[in-house]
Write a protein that holds these residues in place. Structure first.
Motif, mmCIF file in Angstrom:
data_model
loop_
_atom_site.group_PDB
_atom_site.id
_atom_site.type_symbol
_atom_site.label_atom_id
_atom_site.label_comp_id
_atom_site.label_asym_id
_atom_site.label_seq_id
_atom_site.Cartn_x
_atom_site.Cartn_y
_atom_site.Cartn_z
ATOM 1 N N ASN A 112 -28.596 -72.826 -28.328
ATOM 2 C CA ASN A 112 -29.018 -72.132 -27.024
ATOM 3 C C ASN A 112 -28.089 -71.788 -26.342
ATOM 4 O O ASN A 112 -27.407 -71.688 -26.155
ATOM 5 C CB ASN A 112 -29.617 -72.821 -26.494
ATOM 6 C CG ASN A 112 -30.991 -74.121 -27.333
ATOM 7 O OD1 ASN A 112 -31.022 -72.680 -28.565
ATOM 8 N ND2 ASN A 112 -31.504 -75.550 -26.793
ATOM 9 N N LEU A 113 -28.330 -70.193 -26.212
ATOM 10 C CA LEU A 113 -27.381 -69.478 -25.109
ATOM 11 C C LEU A 113 -28.082 -69.543 -23.451
ATOM 12 O O LEU A 113 -29.575 -69.709 -23.583
ATOM 13 C CB LEU A 113 -27.109 -68.475 -25.362
ATOM 14 C CG LEU A 113 -27.030 -68.075 -26.473
ATOM 15 C CD1 LEU A 113 -26.259 -66.587 -27.478
ATOM 16 C CD2 LEU A 113 -25.456 -69.175 -26.433
ATOM 17 N N LEU A 114 -27.430 -69.037 -22.196
ATOM 18 C CA LEU A 114 -28.329 -68.762 -21.522
ATOM 19 C C LEU A 114 -29.491 -67.666 -21.460
ATOM 20 O O LEU A 114 -29.988 -67.837 -19.995
ATOM 21 C CB LEU A 114 -27.202 -68.944 -20.300
ATOM 22 C CG LEU A 114 -26.352 -69.689 -19.572
ATOM 23 C CD1 LEU A 114 -25.089 -69.482 -19.287
ATOM 24 C CD2 LEU A 114 -27.076 -71.278 -19.426
ATOM 25 N N ILE A 115 -29.121 -67.488 -22.325
ATOM 26 C CA ILE A 115 -30.010 -65.709 -22.310
ATOM 27 C C ILE A 115 -31.343 -66.368 -23.792
ATOM 28 O O ILE A 115 -31.697 -65.359 -23.167
ATOM 29 C CB ILE A 115 -29.473 -64.871 -23.144
ATOM 30 C CG1 ILE A 115 -28.537 -64.862 -24.436
ATOM 31 C CG2 ILE A 115 -28.408 -63.792 -21.837
ATOM 32 C CD1 ILE A 115 -28.071 -63.734 -25.245
ATOM 33 N N GLY A 116 -31.181 -67.667 -23.857
ATOM 34 C CA GLY A 116 -32.297 -67.450 -24.027
ATOM 35 C C GLY A 116 -32.641 -67.774 -25.571
ATOM 36 O O GLY A 116 -33.232 -68.109 -26.685
ATOM 37 N N THR A 117 -31.211 -67.230 -26.416
ATOM 38 C CA THR A 117 -31.347 -67.049 -28.093
ATOM 39 C C THR A 117 -31.080 -68.393 -28.354
ATOM 40 O O THR A 117 -30.325 -69.420 -27.698
ATOM 41 C CB THR A 117 -29.594 -66.606 -27.765
ATOM 42 O OG1 THR A 117 -30.092 -64.962 -27.424
ATOM 43 C CG2 THR A 117 -29.720 -65.931 -29.707
ATOM 44 N N GLU A 118 -32.003 -69.011 -29.497
ATOM 45 C CA GLU A 118 -32.028 -70.097 -30.133
ATOM 46 C C GLU A 118 -31.495 -69.829 -31.114
ATOM 47 O O GLU A 118 -32.402 -68.810 -32.198
ATOM 48 C CB GLU A 118 -33.358 -70.682 -29.998
ATOM 49 C CG GLU A 118 -33.194 -72.558 -31.077
ATOM 50 C CD GLU A 118 -34.445 -72.329 -30.124
ATOM 51 O OE1 GLU A 118 -34.451 -73.897 -31.004
ATOM 52 O OE2 GLU A 118 -35.647 -72.330 -29.954
ATOM 53 N N ALA A 119 -30.441 -70.304 -30.975
ATOM 54 C CA ALA A 119 -29.942 -70.316 -33.540
ATOM 55 C C ALA A 119 -29.425 -71.525 -33.914
ATOM 56 O O ALA A 119 -29.612 -71.912 -33.292
ATOM 57 C CB ALA A 119 -28.592 -69.287 -33.095
ATOM 58 N N LYS A 120 -30.502 -71.540 -34.837
ATOM 59 C CA LYS A 120 -30.893 -72.785 -35.714
ATOM 60 C C LYS A 120 -30.185 -72.258 -37.176
ATOM 61 O O LYS A 120 -30.318 -71.012 -37.998
ATOM 62 C CB LYS A 120 -31.908 -72.816 -35.860
ATOM 63 C CG LYS A 120 -32.389 -75.107 -36.993
ATOM 64 C CD LYS A 120 -33.323 -74.615 -36.217
ATOM 65 C CE LYS A 120 -33.888 -75.691 -36.720
ATOM 66 N NZ LYS A 120 -35.074 -76.190 -36.936
ATOM 67 N N LEU A 121 -29.321 -73.092 -37.332
ATOM 68 C CA LEU A 121 -28.712 -73.506 -39.080
ATOM 69 C C LEU A 121 -29.398 -74.938 -40.408
ATOM 70 O O LEU A 121 -28.231 -75.568 -39.639
ATOM 71 C CB LEU A 121 -27.630 -72.515 -39.407
ATOM 72 C CG LEU A 121 -26.697 -72.839 -40.428
ATOM 73 C CD1 LEU A 121 -26.895 -72.021 -42.018
ATOM 74 C CD2 LEU A 121 -25.101 -73.016 -40.554
ATOM 75 N N GLU A 148 -32.010 -69.284 -38.868
ATOM 76 C CA GLU A 148 -33.020 -68.344 -37.968
ATOM 77 C C GLU A 148 -32.636 -68.452 -36.638
ATOM 78 O O GLU A 148 -32.140 -69.297 -35.443
ATOM 79 C CB GLU A 148 -34.333 -69.882 -37.233
ATOM 80 C CG GLU A 148 -34.778 -69.997 -38.711
ATOM 81 C CD GLU A 148 -36.415 -71.644 -38.258
ATOM 82 O OE1 GLU A 148 -36.319 -71.424 -37.055
ATOM 83 O OE2 GLU A 148 -36.572 -71.113 -39.522
ATOM 84 N N ILE A 149 -33.104 -67.170 -35.384
ATOM 85 C CA ILE A 149 -32.771 -67.153 -34.350
ATOM 86 C C ILE A 149 -33.919 -66.144 -33.688
ATOM 87 O O ILE A 149 -34.863 -65.893 -34.416
ATOM 88 C CB ILE A 149 -31.358 -66.160 -35.057
ATOM 89 C CG1 ILE A 149 -31.518 -65.498 -33.242
ATOM 90 C CG2 ILE A 149 -31.899 -64.376 -35.547
ATOM 91 C CD1 ILE A 149 -29.453 -64.175 -33.375
ATOM 92 N N ARG A 150 -33.681 -66.945 -32.333
ATOM 93 C CA ARG A 150 -35.269 -66.470 -31.872
ATOM 94 C C ARG A 150 -34.420 -66.199 -30.511
ATOM 95 O O ARG A 150 -33.158 -66.577 -30.255
ATOM 96 C CB ARG A 150 -35.579 -67.555 -31.377
ATOM 97 C CG ARG A 150 -37.168 -68.377 -32.924
ATOM 98 C CD ARG A 150 -37.259 -69.494 -32.727
ATOM 99 N NE ARG A 150 -37.672 -70.060 -33.828
ATOM 100 C CZ ARG A 150 -38.788 -71.190 -33.441
ATOM 101 N NH1 ARG A 150 -39.099 -71.924 -32.661
ATOM 102 N NH2 ARG A 150 -39.250 -71.564 -34.640
ATOM 103 N N GLN A 151 -35.527 -64.952 -29.840
ATOM 104 C CA GLN A 151 -34.630 -64.863 -28.474
ATOM 105 C C GLN A 151 -36.346 -63.960 -28.615
ATOM 106 O O GLN A 151 -36.570 -62.952 -28.216
ATOM 107 C CB GLN A 151 -33.624 -63.212 -29.137
ATOM 108 C CG GLN A 151 -33.095 -62.160 -27.784
ATOM 109 C CD GLN A 151 -32.880 -63.254 -26.878
ATOM 110 O OE1 GLN A 151 -31.716 -63.841 -27.104
ATOM 111 N NE2 GLN A 151 -33.180 -63.272 -25.841
ATOM 112 N N PRO A 152 -36.460 -64.487 -27.133
ATOM 113 C CA PRO A 152 -37.520 -63.547 -25.854
ATOM 114 C C PRO A 152 -36.546 -62.665 -25.265
ATOM 115 O O PRO A 152 -35.374 -63.240 -24.497
ATOM 116 C CB PRO A 152 -37.207 -65.459 -25.498
ATOM 117 C CG PRO A 152 -36.546 -66.367 -25.124
ATOM 118 C CD PRO A 152 -35.669 -65.739 -26.239
ATOM 119 N N LEU A 153 -37.957 -62.022 -25.312
ATOM 120 C CA LEU A 153 -37.166 -60.694 -24.709
ATOM 121 C C LEU A 153 -37.225 -60.615 -22.614
ATOM 122 O O LEU A 153 -37.104 -60.001 -22.525
ATOM 123 C CB LEU A 153 -38.007 -59.392 -24.803
ATOM 124 C CG LEU A 153 -37.847 -58.985 -26.780
ATOM 125 C CD1 LEU A 153 -39.055 -57.743 -26.788
ATOM 126 C CD2 LEU A 153 -36.189 -59.237 -26.629
#
Length: 302
Positions: A112-121, A148-153
């Protein structure tokens, strides 16, 4: 050169300059192994100050806030395992089978990143066993490698609050460090002030002792002359009153010495009794008795 090292050098230069100036004005001629110099008093006060120790601890805790925030972005290993055994009645059991067993395994890395990004392998494998006439191959195994990658705007991304949080923590570290430096300078200044107060108080005591001796000689001479009728009663009474005044000033001077020594000893972390008024024996150990100010050195120091 870092800012911290630069501050340390400036502080050491300031301390050396103050110590050199004051020691030039008030030279301590006693043995160094039994004399508390100004530099020793300042260093000991800085080392034993509880407020300064607390401020340094708080500054250290403030420095851990940002790494603690960044620890939320450390990669995590995620593992899942599912097993199901379906034996529920089925209207078409002869065709699809009366029982099915599913074993699913999932293993991956999540970040997870501080900007809300969630990356999953992750790697996923599914084992299905369902004997039936419809399934020609039983059991079957299906495996796949997915990303998978998720990013709330809006959340944690709009306006970049991650930069604001890290900037806030860094400002807190700088403020805590500035507080430590300010408190350390105050402790150093307090030690210098208390050190000089002890020296001045002892000088005043020596002056009061000389004044008492002179007043005693005057009273003794006036008393002898009064016996021969050479001195009037008023002059004798005046010399007696002067002696009492000088003796009172001597008592006050000695009280000021004790008070100044107690203040200095308290700054140095020594025990002065439950009420902070225990008498101290510092005259022969910490300070010399013969301190003569040099006017020329004082003018140079100023």
């Amino acid at each position: 050169m870092t800012i911290k090292n630069r501050k340390s050098k400036i502080k050491n230069s300031l301390l050396s300059g103050v110590a050199a100036s004051l020691l030039a004005v008030f030279p301590l001629n006693a043995q160094q192994n039994t004399t508390l110099t100004l530099e020793d008093a300042v260093q000991e006060a800085v080392q034993k100050s509880p407020d300064l120790a607390k401020a340094r601890l708080e500054a250290g805790l403030a420095e851990l806030e940002e790494p603690l925030l960044l620890s939320n972005t450390d990669p995590r290993i995620q593992a899942n395992y599912f097993w199901t055994d379906d034996q529920s009645p089925n209207a078409m059991g002869a065709l699809f089978g009366s029982r099915s067993q599913v074993k699913s395994t999932e293993l991956g890395i999540v970040k997870n990143l501080l900007i809300g990004t969630e990356a999953k392998l992750f790697w996923k494998a599914e084992h299905l066993q369902s004997p039936s006439s419809f399934r020609t191959i039983d059991p079957t195994v299906e495996s796949s490698l997915n990303f998978e990658i998720r990013q709330p705007l809006l959340r944690y991304f709009w306006g970049r609050p991650d930069k604001a949080r890290r900037g806030l923590l860094r400002s807190g570290v700088k403020a805590a460090q500035a507080g430590v430096d300010w408190l350390e300078l105050n402790v150093m200044a307090g030690a210098v002030r208390s050190y000089m107060e002890v020296l001045f108080a002892r000088q005043n005591t020596d002056i009061s002792v000389s004044a008492v001796k002179a007043a005693k000689r005057l009273y003794k001479s006036s008393k002898e002359k009064h016996g021969y009728g050479l001195v009037e009663d008023s002059d004798l009474l005046q010399s007696e009153v002067l002696l009492e005044v000088k003796e009172t000033e001597l008592i006050l001077s000695r009280s000021n010495v004790v008070r100044a020594e107690n203040t200095l000893q308290r700054l140095l972390g020594e025990d002065v009794g439950a009420h902070g008024c225990a008498p101290m024996q510092m005259s022969a150990v910490f300070f010399p008795d013969n301190i003569e100010p040099k006017v020329g050195s004082l003018e140079k120091a100023i």
